[in-house]
Design a protein around this motif. Structure first.
Motif, PDB file in Angstrom:
ATOM      1  N   PHE A  18     -25.080 -10.136  -3.620  1.00  0.00           N
ATOM      2  CA  PHE A  18     -25.408 -11.538  -3.354  1.00  0.00           C
ATOM      3  C   PHE A  18     -24.119 -12.324  -3.180  1.00  0.00           C
ATOM      4  O   PHE A  18     -23.052 -11.908  -3.641  1.00  0.00           O
ATOM      5  N   VAL A  19     -24.226 -13.438  -2.463  1.00  0.00           N
ATOM      6  CA  VAL A  19     -23.075 -14.325  -2.262  1.00  0.00           C
ATOM      7  C   VAL A  19     -23.287 -15.543  -3.145  1.00  0.00           C
ATOM      8  O   VAL A  19     -24.397 -16.093  -3.196  1.00  0.00           O
ATOM      9  N   ALA A  20     -22.237 -15.954  -3.845  1.00  0.00           N
ATOM     10  CA  ALA A  20     -22.358 -17.097  -4.754  1.00  0.00           C
ATOM     11  C   ALA A  20     -21.215 -18.071  -4.570  1.00  0.00           C
ATOM     12  O   ALA A  20     -20.136 -17.720  -4.089  1.00  0.00           O
ATOM     13  N   LEU A  21     -21.498 -19.305  -4.979  1.00  0.00           N
ATOM     14  CA  LEU A  21     -20.465 -20.321  -5.093  1.00  0.00           C
ATOM     15  C   LEU A  21     -19.995 -20.271  -6.547  1.00  0.00           C
ATOM     16  O   LEU A  21     -20.805 -20.411  -7.470  1.00  0.00           O
ATOM     17  N   ASP A  22     -18.703 -20.052  -6.739  1.00  0.00           N
ATOM     18  CA  ASP A  22     -18.168 -19.999  -8.100  1.00  0.00           C
ATOM     19  C   ASP A  22     -17.889 -21.404  -8.612  1.00  0.00           C
ATOM     20  O   ASP A  22     -17.503 -22.291  -7.852  1.00  0.00           O
ATOM     21  N   LEU A  23     -18.042 -21.564  -9.913  1.00  0.00           N
ATOM     22  CA  LEU A  23     -17.766 -22.859 -10.552  1.00  0.00           C
ATOM     23  C   LEU A  23     -16.301 -22.883 -10.980  1.00  0.00           C
ATOM     24  O   LEU A  23     -15.730 -21.835 -11.291  1.00  0.00           O
ATOM     25  N   PRO A  24     -15.695 -24.078 -11.053  1.00  0.00           N
ATOM     26  CA  PRO A  24     -14.326 -24.133 -11.570  1.00  0.00           C
ATOM     27  C   PRO A  24     -14.292 -23.649 -13.032  1.00  0.00           C
ATOM     28  O   PRO A  24     -15.282 -23.809 -13.750  1.00  0.00           O
ATOM     29  N   ASP A  25     -13.166 -23.095 -13.458  1.00  0.00           N
ATOM     30  CA  ASP A  25     -13.045 -22.531 -14.816  1.00  0.00           C
ATOM     31  C   ASP A  25     -13.460 -23.528 -15.890  1.00  0.00           C
ATOM     32  O   ASP A  25     -14.105 -23.165 -16.867  1.00  0.00           O
ATOM     33  N   LYS A  26     -13.048 -24.791 -15.692  1.00  0.00           N
ATOM     34  CA  LYS A  26     -13.326 -25.810 -16.711  1.00  0.00           C
ATOM     35  C   LYS A  26     -14.838 -26.007 -16.905  1.00  0.00           C
ATOM     36  O   LYS A  26     -15.314 -26.157 -18.026  1.00  0.00           O
TER      37      LYS A  26
END
Ligand code: 3AM
Length: 201
Positions: free
Chosen positions: A15-23
């Motif tokens: 699957f393709v995902a949008l990653d969230l910023p680390d914070k």
């Protein structure tokens, strides 16, 4: 189909995902440590928190490379998003998971663009249902004794702190391989694209 069976080609669940910023990931994980505590909940690992854009199912090695190429041709900038309080899915009555809605017109545009380009290359068949951007934070264990029915949740997760509801930018697209495991799926990144900041393309 299984990932490896005899001489059959090795296929991977993608699957393709949008990653969230680390914070944001760290903030959601900290909230989850206090709130996703009911014993029937299986919290998603902090490093696995994401917004799924396209589920691709089982694919062979050649397709993995072609999909990664489509990802690399993405022209989108970072996408503005935000998180909302947890909701049970598919509903309160018999929740099988908890998700944070992540409403964002920019994420919708990016998802439509990806779907269109994957479809153009014959790598994906667009789904009938509408795209619903969200971050899955926990899945509910089954009742047990062979049942697939989710167990009843006694302690419901409370709302997010205000700081986690501030807008943020989705920073990266990742093609993940999902490896199904008894303790919860493990997501292995196969290809990644950093999205440029606005005006820096
Ligand atoms: O992390 P979330 O929940 O957003 O729900 C599955 C998960 O998304 C989704 O793909 C991600 C990785 O497993 N998924 C699994 N099977 C699916 C299907 N048949 C699916 N999405 C659409 N159709």
């Amino acid at each position: 189909m299984a990932e490896t069976k005899g001489n059959k080609p090795r296929r991977q669940r993608l699957f393709v995902a949008l990653d969230l910023p680390d914070k944001i990931r760290a903030g959601v994980a900290a909230w989850g440590r206090d709130e996703l505590v009911d014993p029937v909940l299986k919290p998603v690992r902090p490093e696995s928190l994401h917004v799924t854009l396209v589920f691709l199912g089982h694919r062979g090695a050649a397709e993995v490379e072609a999909i990664a190429d489509v990802l690399r041709e993405t022209e989108s900038e970072m996408v503005l998003s935000k998180l909302e309080d947890p909701i049970p899915m598919p509903g309160r009555k018999r929740a099988s998971m908890f998700a944070l809605p992540a409403p964002s017109p920019a994420t919708g545009d990016l998802q439509r663009d990806l779907v269109a380009r994957l479809a153009e290359e014959g790598l994906h068949e667009p789904e009938e249902r509408n795209f619903w951007p969200h971050v899955t934070v926990a899945r509910v264990r089954s009742e047990g004794s062979g049942s697939r029915r989710p167990a009843a949740v006694a302690r419901w997760p409370a709302e997010l702190p205000k700081s986690l509801k501030e807008p943020f930018y989705g920073v990266r697209l990742t093609l993940y391989r999902s490896v199904l495991q008894p303790g919860g799926s493990q997501y292995v990144p196969l290809a990644q694209v950093e999205l440029p900041r606005s005006g820096q393309q």
